[in-house]
Design a protein around this motif. Structure first.
Motif, PDB file in Angstrom:
ATOM      1  N   LEU A  29      26.269-149.592  16.959  1.00  0.00           N
ATOM      2  CA  LEU A  29      25.896-150.812  16.226  1.00  0.00           C
ATOM      3  C   LEU A  29      26.640-150.890  14.892  1.00  0.00           C
ATOM      4  CD1 LEU A  29      22.031-151.243  16.757  1.00  0.00           C
ATOM      5  CD2 LEU A  29      23.906-152.210  18.072  1.00  0.00           C
ATOM      6  N   LYS A  30      26.747-149.747  14.207  1.00  0.00           N
ATOM      7  CA  LYS A  30      27.468-149.721  12.919  1.00  0.00           C
ATOM      8  C   LYS A  30      28.940-150.051  13.114  1.00  0.00           C
ATOM      9  CE  LYS A  30      24.408-146.310  10.769  1.00  0.00           C
ATOM     10  NZ  LYS A  30      24.245-144.898  10.368  1.00  0.00           N
ATOM     11  N   ILE A  31      29.522-149.575  14.220  1.00  0.00           N
ATOM     12  CA  ILE A  31      30.938-149.860  14.508  1.00  0.00           C
ATOM     13  C   ILE A  31      31.140-151.352  14.758  1.00  0.00           C
ATOM     14  CG2 ILE A  31      32.725-149.566  16.274  1.00  0.00           C
ATOM     15  CD1 ILE A  31      31.783-146.635  16.507  1.00  0.00           C
ATOM     16  N   ILE A  32      30.263-151.956  15.569  1.00  0.00           N
ATOM     17  CA  ILE A  32      30.390-153.388  15.879  1.00  0.00           C
ATOM     18  C   ILE A  32      30.214-154.231  14.616  1.00  0.00           C
ATOM     19  CG2 ILE A  32      29.365-155.316  17.166  1.00  0.00           C
ATOM     20  CD1 ILE A  32      28.582-153.282  19.328  1.00  0.00           C
ATOM     21  N   SER A  33      29.318-153.795  13.717  1.00  0.00           N
ATOM     22  CA  SER A  33      29.062-154.548  12.477  1.00  0.00           C
ATOM     23  C   SER A  33      30.081-154.224  11.387  1.00  0.00           C
ATOM     24  CB  SER A  33      27.652-154.250  11.966  1.00  0.00           C
ATOM     25  OG  SER A  33      27.526-152.876  11.628  1.00  0.00           O
ATOM     26  N   LYS A  34      31.110-153.427  11.737  1.00  0.00           N
ATOM     27  CA  LYS A  34      32.224-153.080  10.830  1.00  0.00           C
ATOM     28  C   LYS A  34      31.782-152.232   9.655  1.00  0.00           C
ATOM     29  CE  LYS A  34      34.547-157.447  11.990  1.00  0.00           C
ATOM     30  NZ  LYS A  34      35.147-158.697  11.484  1.00  0.00           N
ATOM     31  N   GLN A  35      30.680-151.487   9.838  1.00  0.00           N
ATOM     32  CA  GLN A  35      30.206-150.606   8.779  1.00  0.00           C
ATOM     33  C   GLN A  35      30.618-149.159   9.010  1.00  0.00           C
ATOM     34  OE1 GLN A  35      26.191-151.059   7.508  1.00  0.00           O
ATOM     35  NE2 GLN A  35      26.186-153.269   7.709  1.00  0.00           N
ATOM     36  N   GLN A  36      31.257-148.883  10.139  1.00  0.00           N
ATOM     37  CA  GLN A  36      31.722-147.535  10.428  1.00  0.00           C
ATOM     38  C   GLN A  36      33.011-147.616  11.246  1.00  0.00           C
ATOM     39  OE1 GLN A  36      28.744-144.594  11.491  1.00  0.00           O
ATOM     40  NE2 GLN A  36      30.134-143.647  12.963  1.00  0.00           N
ATOM     41  N   SER A  37      33.911-146.715  10.961  1.00  0.00           N
ATOM     42  CA  SER A  37      35.185-146.693  11.686  1.00  0.00           C
ATOM     43  C   SER A  37      35.054-145.889  12.977  1.00  0.00           C
ATOM     44  CB  SER A  37      36.276-146.085  10.807  1.00  0.00           C
ATOM     45  OG  SER A  37      35.918-144.758  10.452  1.00  0.00           O
ATOM     46  N   TYR A  38      36.091-145.950  13.811  1.00  0.00           N
ATOM     47  CA  TYR A  38      36.106-145.195  15.062  1.00  0.00           C
ATOM     48  C   TYR A  38      37.479-144.556  15.212  1.00  0.00           C
ATOM     49  CZ  TYR A  38      37.674-149.936  16.275  1.00  0.00           C
ATOM     50  OH  TYR A  38      38.284-151.165  16.270  1.00  0.00           O
ATOM     51  N   ASN A  39      37.564-143.551  16.066  1.00  0.00           N
ATOM     52  CA  ASN A  39      38.790-142.755  16.170  1.00  0.00           C
ATOM     53  C   ASN A  39      39.914-143.478  16.903  1.00  0.00           C
ATOM     54  OD1 ASN A  39      36.320-140.717  16.235  1.00  0.00           O
ATOM     55  ND2 ASN A  39      38.027-139.713  15.208  1.00  0.00           N
ATOM     56  N   SER A  40      39.580-144.135  18.001  1.00  0.00           N
ATOM     57  CA  SER A  40      40.605-144.853  18.757  1.00  0.00           C
ATOM     58  C   SER A  40      39.977-145.992  19.532  1.00  0.00           C
ATOM     59  CB  SER A  40      41.340-143.898  19.713  1.00  0.00           C
ATOM     60  OG  SER A  40      40.444-143.367  20.678  1.00  0.00           O
ATOM     61  N   GLY A  41      40.837-146.886  20.047  1.00  0.00           N
ATOM     62  CA  GLY A  41      40.352-148.067  20.746  1.00  0.00           C
ATOM     63  C   GLY A  41      40.487-149.304  19.882  1.00  0.00           C
ATOM     64  N   SER A  42      39.913-150.412  20.319  1.00  0.00           N
ATOM     65  CA  SER A  42      40.010-151.666  19.557  1.00  0.00           C
ATOM     66  C   SER A  42      38.825-152.577  19.864  1.00  0.00           C
ATOM     67  CB  SER A  42      41.313-152.397  19.900  1.00  0.00           C
ATOM     68  OG  SER A  42      41.321-152.745  21.270  1.00  0.00           O
ATOM     69  N   ILE A  43      38.490-153.433  18.893  1.00  0.00           N
ATOM     70  CA  ILE A  43      37.466-154.462  19.083  1.00  0.00           C
ATOM     71  C   ILE A  43      38.045-155.801  18.643  1.00  0.00           C
ATOM     72  CG2 ILE A  43      35.138-155.263  18.529  1.00  0.00           C
ATOM     73  CD1 ILE A  43      34.324-152.438  17.930  1.00  0.00           C
ATOM     74  N   ALA A  44      38.078-156.767  19.556  1.00  0.00           N
ATOM     75  CA  ALA A  44      38.568-158.119  19.249  1.00  0.00           C
ATOM     76  C   ALA A  44      37.367-159.032  19.046  1.00  0.00           C
ATOM     77  CB  ALA A  44      39.436-158.631  20.392  1.00  0.00           C
ATOM     78  N   TYR A  45      37.306-159.673  17.861  1.00  0.00           N
ATOM     79  CA  TYR A  45      36.191-160.550  17.519  1.00  0.00           C
ATOM     80  C   TYR A  45      36.609-162.016  17.633  1.00  0.00           C
ATOM     81  CZ  TYR A  45      34.066-156.394  15.385  1.00  0.00           C
ATOM     82  OH  TYR A  45      33.532-155.144  15.158  1.00  0.00           O
TER      83      TYR A  45
END
Length: 637
Positions: free
Chosen positions: A44-60
């Motif tokens: 949830l934090k990753i989707i809300s842009k409050q936490q980063s992630y190691n790899s991959g991508s999210i297109a909004y």
């Protein structure tokens, strides 16, 4: 709305989840499930842009508006409840400030024919139009409606937010989120601080929400009533199906069964092929055929069965000693916090082996009475604790009492005594804290893991009465099921404060409703309470309708209708008298059996007497429930 592709997250070199992908569209109401520590809140934090992630991508999607309700909140003090709620309307409040400034300037200026004055009039018209479009003339009513739906009363609107508990502050944050009309709502355990009535209102709100929702919740009934899709995070992978939680479990089980069967069939086929290969290798004429079969096996895609995380807690609450018949007795018990009277002249009797649920809106005294029973807070009136009663207490914020800078093992060692110190690691293992987990500090544990540790710590103290205040908060569904089974098997007395309908189903035999400084007893589980509660609400509505009709037609009363009504009332009263007669007869018969058992040699008694005794007790309980139902019908006639 958004498309997540191959998202991977690692902490200290250990992968939380790997290469997970999913898409969210408008109308999706997703239940995000998984065990404590699986990574639900992190996602949830990753989707809300409050936490980063190691790899991959999210297109909004362009201009996507995301609202995120966290488990922990930073709260600004100084506002009243209503003022804090209004801060949700950022644009409307900004337009209000501009309108106020323009109106003030217009009132002070006298150059009515100047271009500047005309521009001010033009700006005023534009802002008024924008204000109307944004809902400026209706936002106050909307805010009040949502606050009332989440359990606030109108008299609460003027209270300072710093005077509220953490649970009520969380409700304000939830209310603000609902007022902002986001495209996507991310909700992390939103029902933790809501009572049953507020949860039912919240369910209805979410069912009519037109955007997308992704929520972490361990309330199975809430998930079933709201969601139309389930994403499970398990062992670093995601399983995504367009089903609510209960339907998802059935489908996942069916798919896994099919996978197991397909894998079994494939294994047989591979075994037969390998036998042929070994057979053909021995013959020169068949060597080419053997090589062909080997290539076929190499290209074969092996069927994999979805891995299952079947690790669950193992809990058993042992009875320390047998207490006396009376566990707790209160007389004229009252409690006030300043001018706020929470409990008033409460008379209560709790007997041995009772299983009781305290329900009702927040602030009505449920947790207060629990704290009084365990002697954590003072009170007025009489409270008597029975003979040999030893109370185990699980507070609503029990995990907050754990020292965040100590390890799991240190927490247990500090609470242990010489007798049970050698069992600490066994206890921790039963609560899913393995060799690596016991060296973790409390501050890095998830909410559910902290609750598990707090439950584990309870076992180091003997008890025969359990008082538990919202023990399921933050626990995953599997852990809740294990806890429920352990409490069902507990041979002592249980007093539980909870808003979790699924958890309470079949667990308790009595429900005490707290409302308006009073308690009301319902002889049944939570389903019976809700059934009666809905009936009472319906009857109250019917009564209002009857009053309205009678005012309009006061001179047109039909004599036959009155007579029919009286006949029906007499029928109810006769039925009540019959039930009371049966209750009196059964109580006398049970008393005779009690004396018979006391006066006889225990070894001489046969099973028929015990069966007769149990049958009469069961019949008596049924008649008591029938009596209450009949009495309610008469009271509301």
């Amino acid at each position: 709305m958004l498309n997540a592709y191959n998202i991977t997250v690692s902490f200290s070199g250990e992968e939380l989840f790997s290469n997970i992908s999913f898409r969210l569209d408008a109308g999706d109401r997703v239940g995000l499930i998984g065990k404590n520590g699986a990574g639900k809140s992190t996602l949830l934090k990753i989707i809300s842009k409050q936490q980063s992630y190691n790899s991959g991508s999210i297109a909004y999607e362009k201009e996507l508006s995301i609202g995120y309700l966290r488990q922990d909140i930073d709260f600004k003090f100084g506002n009243t409840v209503l003022e804090e709620a209004y801060t949700a309307y950022v644009l409307i409040k900004e337009i209000e400030r501009k309108l106020e400034a323009i109106n003030k300037e217009l009132a002070e200026r006298t150059d009515y024919e100047s271009d500047y004055y005309h521009n001010l009039i033009h700006d005023l018209t534009d802002y008024q139009h924008q204000y109307e479009i944004e809902g400026g003339y209706s936002y106050e009513g909307e805010a009040e409606k949502i606050l009332l739906g989440l359990g606030f009363k109108r008299e609460d609107f003027g209270k300072q937010t710093e005077a509220l508990s953490g649970g009520w502050r969380m409700r304000i944050e939830l209310a603000k989120l609902l007022m902002q009309h986001h495209d996507l709502l991310l909700l992390d355990e939103p029902t933790n601080h809501l009572d049953i009535e507020s949860i039912i209102w919240f369910e209805q709100f979410l069912r009519t929400f037109t955007g997308a929702i992704m929520m972490v919740s361990h309330d199975k009934m809430f998930l079933d009533n709201v969601t139309n899709r389930t994403i499970e995070i398990s062992l670093g992978k995601v399983y995504d199906y367009k089903k609510n939680y209960s339907e998802f479990l059935v489908l996942r089980n069916e798919i896994r069964t099919q996978q197991l069967q397909a894998q079994k069939n494939q294994s047989k086929s591979i075994e037969q092929t390998e036998k042929l290969i070994n057979k053909f290798r021995a013959k020169a004429s068949k060597a080419s055929m053997a090589q062909s079969l080997i290539k076929k096996l190499d290209k074969l895609e092996r069927i994999e069965v979805d891995a299952e995380d079947n690790a669950v807690m193992r809990i058993k609450f042992p009875l320390s000693k047998q207490p006396g018949k009376i566990i707790v007795e209160t007389e004229n018990l009252s409690k006030s916090y300043g001018d706020n009277k929470v409990l008033s002249n409460l008379d209560l009797l709790i007997e041995r082996n009772s299983k009781i649920a305290f329900v009702g809106q927040n602030g009505q005294g449920k947790s207060t009475l629990a704290k009084i029973i365990v002697k954590e807070i003072s009170h007025e009136g009489s409270l008597k604790i029975g003979h040999n009663v030893e109370i185990g207490y699980f507070a609503q914020n029990q995990s907050d009492y754990l020292d965040a800078n100590k390890t799991v093992l240190q927490i247990m060692e500090d609470a242990a005594n010489d007798t049970n110190r050698i069992k600490i690691r066994d206890y921790l293992g039963a609560f899913l804290f393995g060799d690596e987990a016991i060296d973790k500090k409390v501050k890095v544990l998830s909410g559910g893991e902290r609750n598990r540790l707090a439950l584990c710590k309870m076992l180091l103290t003997p008890f025969n009465v359990l008082v538990m205040d919202e023990p399921t908060n933050h626990l995953d569904i599997a852990s809740k099921n294990v806890l429920k089974q352990a409490l069902t098997n507990f041979e002592g007395t249980l007093i539980i404060v909870s808003h979790d309908r699924d958890f309470l189903q079949g667990l308790t035999k009595t429900v005490f409703e707290f409302k308006n400084n009073k308690t009301r007893e319902y002889l049944g589980d939570i389903d019976y309470y809700l059934e009666q509660h809905n009936l009472e609400d319906f009857r109250a509505l019917e009564k209002k309708d009857v009053i309205k009709v009678s005012k309009q037609k006061s001179n047109q009363t039909d004599y036959k209708d009155v007579k029919l009504r009286d006949k029906e009332l007499n029928k109810l009263k006769n039925n009540l008298s019959l039930i009371e007669k049966n209750i009196n007869n059964l109580e006398k018969e049970i008393k005779v059996l009690d004396l018979k058992v006391l006066d006889s040699d225990f070894n001489a008694l046969n099973n028929d007497i015990f069966k007769e005794y149990q049958d009469k007790k069961t019949a008596l309980d049924k008649f008591m429930i029938d009596w209450e139902k009949s009495q309610i019908k008469i009271d509301n006639f």
